[in-house]
Write an enzyme that holds these catalytic residues in place. Sequence first.
Site, short mmCIF file in Angstrom:
data_model
loop_
_atom_site.label_atom_id
_atom_site.label_comp_id
_atom_site.label_asym_id
_atom_site.label_seq_id
_atom_site.Cartn_x
_atom_site.Cartn_y
_atom_site.Cartn_z
N ASN A 123 23.98 21.72 -61.11
CA ASN A 123 25.09 22.44 -61.64
C ASN A 123 25.08 22.73 -63.03
O ASN A 123 25.04 23.47 -63.59
CB ASN A 123 26.25 21.60 -61.01
N ASP A 124 25.28 21.34 -63.63
CA ASP A 124 25.52 21.12 -65.13
C ASP A 124 24.46 21.97 -65.85
O ASP A 124 24.55 22.66 -66.98
CB ASP A 124 26.09 20.10 -65.72
#
Lengths: 113, 472
Positions: B398-399
């Site tokens: 995600n990040d």
Amino acid sequence: MTEVLPFLSQHIVEIFRFLGQHIEAVYILALSILLGIEVISNVPAVLHTPLMSGANAIHGVVIIGAIIVMGHAEPDNYLALILGFLAVVMGTLNVVGGFVVTDRMLEMFKKKK
Amino acid sequence: MEFQENLLHLLYFLASVSFIFGLKMLSNPKTARNGNLIAAAGMTLAIIGTLFLYHSPEGKPIGNLPWIFTGIIIGTIIGTLMAKRVKMTSMPQMVSFFNGMGGACAALISVNEFGKYTQSNYAETLFNSEVLMILLGIMIGSVSFAGSMIAYGKLEGKIKDYVLPRQQLFNTVLLLIILGLGAFIMSQTEGNLGLLYVVMFLSLVYGVLFVLPIGGADMPVVISLLNSFTGLAAAFGGFLYGNKAMLTGGILVGSAGTILTILMCNAMNRSLLNVLVGAFGGQSGAAGAAHAGELGVAKEVSLNDCAILCNYAQRVMVVPGYGLAVAQAQHITHEFESVLEARGVEVKYAIHPVAGRMPGHMNVLLAEADVAYDKLLEMEEANPLFKNTDVVLVIGANDVVNPAAKDDPTSPIYGMPILDVDESKTVVVLKRGMSAGYAGIENRLFFNDNTRMLFGDAKSSIEKLVRELKNL
């Protein structure tokens, strides 16, 4: 001021004496720090974890201290014996576990195909 | 006896050299495994030498050998079993556990060594280098032990992040108290064992409080830092006994560990201080949530469509993240890759330096699943390829693919280098739900026109994908 100055110089003399007595250790300290930095600086991110794990195993060298403590504990000094025994077990865990885990990680970096 | 002493010096020297070469070789993928073995061989020499050749300054050899051997055998059996049985996903906490053991060992040695200062000498205070080393050994060893155990618990998911009110102030005061007590012990003429236990206890508390507020994703940095702490504690022991192998080994790990910690922080574009103060998460979560509504609607993709996309692609890039590790999806991902490769699709993996919970975590996991080493691309190699990539499969990451890191200065991850997956033709994100990533921020990527979501557990999603592929 007249009191502080001799007091300070006394301590400075002490510090220099300490350095002089342990100059060998001071050299080792400085060179090891530089070596440690030098050895690590160009490592690819992929190897950060195994490297950390390997370094972790190496500081298990502290087990030598545990063996020495344990080896010179008086046979009737039970507290020293118990603490020393625990130290030996934990130190061994650090060394053996550390190297085996690192080896398992690196086993997987073999080039396939 | 003189011969034995000189032989022991030689063994310690060989051990020190093996540590240096071992570390050097560990920093290159080709030589890493042998490097580890060389360091282990050096360690074995040093231990055996100590057992049979060491004499105290008074000329006494090592006694209590049966006890020592029992301890070593117990430690070896437990250590080997733990290290062999641990799952690849749990490697980081295993390292932390072993690190804690080393720290505890250093602290216990110091406690024992202090024993000889408990008799009053009425002449001098304990203000000497030996007592200083003992105290530092206890403090740092205890902090390292307690901190490592907390880090272990956090990565196991048994301990939650917990921030006390005014935690930083409290920690600083505690640290000052510990140092003050240490100074007090040194100013006395008689060693106070009770006070020493207080110092040890407070150091343990400090270790707990030091790690407790730091988020789980930052644990690798913390473990690496505690690792260098234990190195220092070992070096203090080496100073105490004038033991060169302990001294060099400890300092080497201390300095290398510090550099490694900083490298890990750099890979996330954050400072060590920022990690330790734990500025991640918290306040940013609320800010991110406020934006969520404005980003539009994420588009889902069906399994069948996704399989077709991949099947007719020329190049598919897989971006693995922590979700892949949690779901244990590395083996099925490899199968997915083989099926596609058999149909002439080029499949590569793009690995972000901090993907997963530890640098190199993904490489280790995928290697475990037999993925070829040359299929794993580092970020710098992968980024130019995204332009010519048809499908990017983001599996549980995600990040590290959040475009906010590039263009949103208010984002807590702003400035972190990311994988430019949005430059490819289609991005398929495999995810359990729409929850935010570890940094607690929304990801605009999910709402892009060329992004499709495939919800579900990574492992079962890819299993289904493979089945769909085989039916095509």
